[in-house]
Design a protein around this motif. Structure first.
Motif, mmCIF file in Angstrom:
data_model
loop_
_atom_site.group_PDB
_atom_site.id
_atom_site.type_symbol
_atom_site.label_atom_id
_atom_site.label_comp_id
_atom_site.label_asym_id
_atom_site.label_seq_id
_atom_site.Cartn_x
_atom_site.Cartn_y
_atom_site.Cartn_z
ATOM 1 N N LEU A 9 0.831 -1.202 0.000
ATOM 2 C CA LEU A 9 0.000 0.000 0.000
ATOM 3 C C LEU A 9 0.865 1.252 0.000
ATOM 4 C CD1 LEU A 9 -2.722 -0.939 2.628
ATOM 5 C CD2 LEU A 9 -3.100 -0.497 0.197
ATOM 6 N N PRO A 10 0.433 2.270 -0.707
ATOM 7 C CA PRO A 10 1.128 3.548 -0.607
ATOM 8 C C PRO A 10 1.072 4.031 0.829
ATOM 9 C CG PRO A 10 -0.404 3.524 -2.450
ATOM 10 C CD PRO A 10 -0.664 2.283 -1.655
ATOM 11 N N HIS A 11 2.175 4.481 1.336
ATOM 12 C CA HIS A 11 2.202 4.827 2.758
ATOM 13 C C HIS A 11 2.964 6.128 2.968
ATOM 14 C CE1 HIS A 11 2.086 4.270 7.057
ATOM 15 N NE2 HIS A 11 3.436 4.348 7.129
ATOM 16 N N ASP A 12 2.407 6.954 3.811
ATOM 17 C CA ASP A 12 3.083 8.193 4.213
ATOM 18 C C ASP A 12 3.110 8.169 5.729
ATOM 19 O OD1 ASP A 12 3.758 10.786 4.977
ATOM 20 O OD2 ASP A 12 2.894 11.636 3.152
ATOM 21 N N ALA A 13 4.279 7.863 6.289
ATOM 22 C CA ALA A 13 4.399 7.700 7.731
ATOM 23 C C ALA A 13 4.041 8.970 8.485
ATOM 24 C CB ALA A 13 5.812 7.255 8.094
ATOM 25 N N GLU A 14 4.490 10.114 7.947
ATOM 26 C CA GLU A 14 4.197 11.373 8.627
ATOM 27 C C GLU A 14 2.695 11.664 8.646
ATOM 28 O OE1 GLU A 14 6.035 15.894 8.569
ATOM 29 O OE2 GLU A 14 6.106 14.678 6.766
ATOM 30 N N LEU A 15 2.068 11.419 7.532
ATOM 31 C CA LEU A 15 0.623 11.652 7.464
ATOM 32 C C LEU A 15 -0.125 10.676 8.373
ATOM 33 C CD1 LEU A 15 -1.722 13.177 6.156
ATOM 34 C CD2 LEU A 15 -1.697 11.465 4.302
ATOM 35 N N GLY B 159 -14.575 -4.088 -3.314
ATOM 36 C CA GLY B 159 -15.047 -4.738 -4.528
ATOM 37 C C GLY B 159 -14.384 -4.228 -5.787
ATOM 38 N N VAL B 160 -13.197 -3.761 -5.639
ATOM 39 C CA VAL B 160 -12.451 -3.337 -6.836
ATOM 40 C C VAL B 160 -11.099 -4.032 -6.801
ATOM 41 C CG1 VAL B 160 -13.624 -1.112 -7.031
ATOM 42 C CG2 VAL B 160 -11.511 -1.305 -5.684
ATOM 43 N N ASN B 161 -10.336 -3.860 -7.877
ATOM 44 C CA ASN B 161 -9.043 -4.547 -7.894
ATOM 45 C C ASN B 161 -8.027 -3.782 -7.055
ATOM 46 O OD1 ASN B 161 -7.674 -2.552 -9.571
ATOM 47 N ND2 ASN B 161 -8.989 -3.349 -11.231
ATOM 48 N N ALA B 162 -6.953 -4.450 -6.790
ATOM 49 C CA ALA B 162 -5.945 -3.902 -5.883
ATOM 50 C C ALA B 162 -5.289 -2.656 -6.437
ATOM 51 C CB ALA B 162 -4.887 -4.966 -5.583
ATOM 52 N N GLU B 163 -5.060 -2.630 -7.749
ATOM 53 C CA GLU B 163 -4.403 -1.468 -8.343
ATOM 54 C C GLU B 163 -5.263 -0.217 -8.188
ATOM 55 O OE1 GLU B 163 -1.334 -1.196 -9.380
ATOM 56 O OE2 GLU B 163 -1.092 -3.270 -8.715
#
Lengths: 324, 185
Positions: A9-15, B159-163
């Motif tokens: 997952l995209p992650h922003d630690a500060e946020l 219910g959507v894809n991971a991207e």
């Protein structure tokens, strides 16, 4: 839950840190209480529902069981009801009139359990109206009576004859007989040739309570031989008139005829010896009524010899004074 | 009821009539779910309403519960369904343009670095910035932060894809950073 974020997952630690620092809202306590209470109610409803279900089917089950038991009892009672009604109807018939000239116990067949002595001394006057009554009875009633109560009838009216045949008959009725098995009672006491139909008639009485059996015996005995006032007033002659009309096929009637002949003609020594003065006197009266004065005088002499201290009844005293 | 039991075990216990299991389960998820719903709707009142609906739905459907996924996924699926209904009933369109085409928040709505705000004001600011996100980006971001779900969990839940989820989260982070401005180092 994951403590570390998914690396995909995209992650922003500060946020994320800022978000966790600032986002601290929580639901109000009353909302918590309401939801928890609802959850407990929902769970509680399950067991409560189960308890209700259990109680809801156990109660009807218990009720159904009770009803079944009650119904069974009711059916049993109803099954017994007709016999009781029969008894009631039979008992409602004219009760046996007290034998004025006979000992009271002899008028009705005493229950075997009570009677220490068999009713050997049934006075002829009591017996002959019975014959008349039997002759007047419808055949069905008679057969029914024969089936149900041959022993009492026999023991009442034919006991003297039975005694003349066999002295050891006497203990028979004394048997502890709530069941009063008719064959056991009457078999030894039958007067030979006439008797077998009577022997065959009674069906084995099922073992029931003594009270009921005694009641049935009494009832049937009364239904067979209810001495009416008319028959009593008719004394011997009325009875004699009725005897020939009795169906020859009737075992009881034929048996009684033979017994009557026995009584009227020749009373054996054994029978006379065992008779009380009153019974003896009744037999003598019967001989007199039959016109057998000679035999009556002989019996009267024997009576005097046997019971010299017994004072003769006025009628017999008068008869003895008459010229032969 | 042990605190060490998993959510699924607790829910099964509650399904079988253990009210204490629900208490543990509720304590574990109450705050996160509340914040998720509150931020999603942008209204504490609406969030409370949906919050209660979600839990009541869970309570009512407890007898049908089977362990087919994580309990938190199950719980937030209920929340997601309630949110969809809520947005629909309030005439709000969640299906907005693609995340990439979503407009940036207006400049005046963003953080003014020269203002000194206390924590309460900062929290209000965060709520404001979240409300400026497109709902689907907001939902993906909140599921990541509050639900602590994995990528696959979020994709399954929504219910959507991971991207698509990754893209939504990426855009959400970017917009939030832009909005919060000086609150971030």
């Amino acid at each position: 839950m994951n403590t570390t974020p998914d690396p995909q997952l995209p992650h922003d630690a500060e946020l994320s840190a800022l978000y966790r620092k600032l986002a601290v809202e929580e639901p109000a306590t009353d909302i918590d209480d309401a939801i928890l209470a609802a959850s407990r109610r929902a769970v509680g409803s399950g067991p409560r529902a189960m308890r209700w279900f259990k109680s809801s089917w156990t109660a009807p089950l218990a009720t159904a069981a009770t009803l079944m038991v009650a119904l069974s009892v009711a059916l049993l009672v109803r099954d017994h009801a007709p016999s009781r009604q029969e008894q009631a109807v039979t008992l409602s018939e004219p009760p046996p009139a007290p034998a004025a000239d006979a000992p009271a116990p002899a008028a009705a067949p005493a229950p075997a359990s009570e009677g220490a002595t068999p009713p050997l001394a049934e006075p002829p006057k009591a017996a002959m109206p019975n014959e008349a009554a039997v002759a007047e009875k419808p055949p069905q009633a008679l057969q029914k009576a024969e089936k149900k109560s041959a022993p009492p009838v026999f023991s009442v009216e034919d006991a003297p004859a039975a005694a003349s045949k066999a002295k050891d008959v006497a203990p028979a009725p004394v048997k502890p007989a709530p069941v009063m098995s008719a064959p056991a009672m009457s078999a030894p006491a039958m007067p030979a040739a006439d008797a077998p139909p009577v022997m065959a008639a009674p069906e084995p009485v099922p073992m029931r309570d003594a009270k009921r059996d005694r009641l049935q015996e009494k009832t049937v005995a009364e239904s067979v031989a209810p001495p009416t006032a008319a028959s009593r007033s008719g004394a011997g002659s009325g009875a004699d008139a009725a005897v020939p009309t009795a169906k020859p096929a009737s075992p009881i009637t034929s048996e009684r005829n033979s017994t009557r002949r026995l009584l009227g003609a020749t009373s054996t020594e054994s029978a006379v010896d065992e008779a009380s003065p009153e019974q003896w006197a009744n037999r003598i009266r019967k001989l007199i009524n039959h016109g057998e004065h000679k035999a009556a005088r002989e019996e009267l002499d024997k009576l005097r010899k046997r019971y010299p201290d017994w004072s003769l009844p006025p009628d017999l005293a008068e008869f003895s004074k008459e010229a032969p | 009821m042990s605190e060490n039991q998993t959510d699924e075990e607790l829910m099964l216990a509650y399904r079988d009539g253990d009210a204490g299991a629900f208490d543990v389960l509720y304590r574990r998820h109450r705050a996160r779910l509340y914040r998720f719903l509150s931020h999603e709707t942008g209204s504490p009142a609406a969030g409370e309403e949906l919050y209660q609906e979600v839990w009541m739905t869970l309570i009512r459907s407890r007898e049908r519960y089977v362990v087919s996924a994580k309990f938190s996924t199950y719980l937030y699926q209920i929340a997601h369904s309630r949110l969809v209904d809520w947005f629909r009933s309030h005439g709000k369109v969640r299906l907005e343009a693609l995340d990439e085409d979503a407009p940036e928040p207006p400049a005046e709505a963003c953080w003014q670095p020269d203002r000194q705000l206390d924590q309460r004001q900062e929290a209000d600011r965060l709520r404001h910035c979240l409300s400026q996100l497109p709902p689907q980006q907001r939902e993906a971001f909140l599921l990541k932060e509050e639900g602590e779900f994995s990528l696959d969990d979020i994709a399954q839940l929504v219910g959507v894809n991971a991207e698509t989820i990754k893209s939504r989260i990426r855009y959400a982070i970017s917009k939030l950073r832009n909005c919060l401005g000086g609150l971030l180092a």
